[in-house]
Write an enzyme that holds these catalytic residues in place. Sequence first.
Site, PDB file in Angstrom:
ATOM      1  N   TRP A 139      40.606  -4.024  32.209  1.00  0.00           N
ATOM      2  CA  TRP A 139      39.643  -3.702  32.571  1.00  0.00           C
ATOM      3  C   TRP A 139      38.466  -3.535  32.005  1.00  0.00           C
ATOM      4  O   TRP A 139      38.158  -4.609  30.920  1.00  0.00           O
ATOM      5  CB  TRP A 139      40.491  -2.082  32.226  1.00  0.00           C
ATOM      6  N   GLU A 199      32.363  -0.980  35.582  1.00  0.00           N
ATOM      7  CA  GLU A 199      31.353  -2.508  36.427  1.00  0.00           C
ATOM      8  C   GLU A 199      30.210  -2.813  35.228  1.00  0.00           C
ATOM      9  O   GLU A 199      30.681  -4.206  35.609  1.00  0.00           O
ATOM     10  CB  GLU A 199      30.596  -1.736  37.208  1.00  0.00           C
TER      11      GLU A 199
HETATM   12  C1  NOJ Z   1      37.099   0.188  39.545  1.00  0.00           C
HETATM   13  C2  NOJ Z   1      36.544   1.022  39.167  1.00  0.00           C
HETATM   14  O1  NOJ Z   1      37.128   2.301  38.977  1.00  0.00           O
HETATM   15  C3  NOJ Z   1      35.682   1.227  40.086  1.00  0.00           C
HETATM   16  O2  NOJ Z   1      34.764   2.564  39.161  1.00  0.00           O
HETATM   17  C4  NOJ Z   1      34.928  -0.025  40.181  1.00  0.00           C
HETATM   18  O3  NOJ Z   1      33.991   0.541  41.718  1.00  0.00           O
HETATM   19  C5  NOJ Z   1      35.929  -0.993  40.871  1.00  0.00           C
HETATM   20  N1  NOJ Z   1      36.823  -1.331  40.151  1.00  0.00           N
HETATM   21  C6  NOJ Z   1      35.374  -2.702  41.571  1.00  0.00           C
HETATM   22  O4  NOJ Z   1      35.089  -3.114  39.949  1.00  0.00           O
END
Ligand code: NOJ
Length: 572
Positions: A139, A199
Amino acid sequence: MRFFAVSTLTLSAFVSAQSNSVDQYISSEGPIAKAGLLANIGPDGSKSSGAMAGVVIASPSTTNPDYLYSWIRDSSLVFKVIIDQYTTGQDSSFGNLIDDFVTAEATFQKIPNPSGNVSTGGLGEPKFYINETAFEGSWGRPQRDGPALRATAMITYANYLIDNGNITGVKNTLWPIIQLDLDYVSSNWNQTTFDLWEEIQSSSFFTTAVQHRALREGFALASKLGETSAAGGYLTQADNLLCFLQSYWNPSGGYITANTGGGRSGKDANAVLASIHTFDYTAGCDAATFQPCSDKALSSLKVFVDSFRSIYSINNGLSANASVAVGRYPEDVYMGGNPWYLTTAAVAEQLYDALTVWSDLDSLNVTSTSLAFFQDFDSSVQAGTYDSSSSAYSTLTSAIRDYADGFLAINAKNTPSNGGLSEQYSKSDGSPTSAADLTWSYASALTAFSARNGTKYATWGAKGLTIPSSCSPNSGPTVSVQFNVNATTIEGENIFITGSVDTLKDWSPDDALKLDPANYPIWQITVNLPASETIQYKYLRKNNGQVTWEDDPNNSITTPSSGADATHDTWR
Ligand code: NOJ
Ligand code: NOJ
């Protein structure tokens, strides 16, 4: 003459029709938003079964996207709304729920997780499972806005309890939790973070702004509690944050650049959200903290909103100064890259906050920085200060109120008949999309509605701050890391390294750093990297302009907090 009179009448009829329909939206959507928010909080929320007491789920959606987690950012913003309502007497039933939240967050703080444990960086972990266990998957971590937002929510509650004579409760229960978060912010604010959209890893305006607020009000609370040893450090770092905050301003573009990295325009709801979540009605239109009515925040709002006029087809055909649907940032592609309810509501909220302050000040100031923003409402306006008795003041404030209402009217138009608020609505037909019943969408509706009424919440001490004349640089401690890779090469071939941080050239094969083959087949290089960070990297071979990367996955190293480190890799 006659024609002119008719068109004026039509315009004012339109204005009041819109204002009435926004009134109606608020009276139907307000209770739905409050119920929708409570449905997503454990243990009793109707859409959050499995969530522990006081745990906020981001949304009940379990696929595409899976949001059945508890994000520290979302939860803290949601509980700020609940705590504000409780402490201002709007809803006296929230006491137990707030205590559940405090207990749940104290548990999250202590769960060892991929960002570390409570004393080694674990407070920067962005999200947890709703049964209060760590999420171990990959993450964007850490996200350093979470601890600051959580501290702000709890400080609001702590100040209320102190005002009501419960200083012991605050000292025993709340302060230890708040202190962990403030200590984390105080010692890590100048290290890189993933932004609120999870991101980009760099420095981020929203994060810096909310960190500044948390340390500023944390200092005041610590002083009240006699925690003098903690307090001084918070104040020093708050000054450093205030200083650093100024660096996001882009004077030629007239807007706040969201992130120091990421290679985008930098036009981003990040700045609007920062402005509304650090609003302090006592601070006037101070630009040092980018207050909602400051010239910089208004100019930035215009540039941000304008960036969405041509990219969403639901905005087509609207006039150049009409309210429009807005998303996170114009380059966004996530889940289709659509408008969001919470960002569109945030634009309305910033404008309502501005109107509240102008009304308090009995005047409005137009500067060369905010001139373009104001000219959208009256093309003849010039820089200057307009007293509330002037016609310019009435023209501008009523047009701006109408403009603000227009953003809520767009959300209203795209709210389905059951009042449910998802994360996004389609840029082509306005139908709801992405996560359903997003808790943060409901919270954003409630804060915007409350701002429209001019409701005031506790000050956090933004009034009259002076930007320090010299800033401590925004670079944290570094450690020396020696990279060693065992790589057999052919004549003419060299080994290079690149990776996820500036010193490793941000994944650029062109700028990658050449290693030294003095101990062949071991190739070596020593670089100074940010301390206590997980950094990804890869080696490359270059031969006469031809580049060959190592296979996936990336290599990674977590640097120590001090001293030195070395890797012993083998080319893959
Ligand atoms: C999940 C995140 O919560 C979101 O903010 C992001 O745009 C996407 N992943 C793509 O990276
Ligand atoms: C994605 C958003 O970008 C992020 O800010 C949020 O925390 C999560 N979704 C959960 O709502």
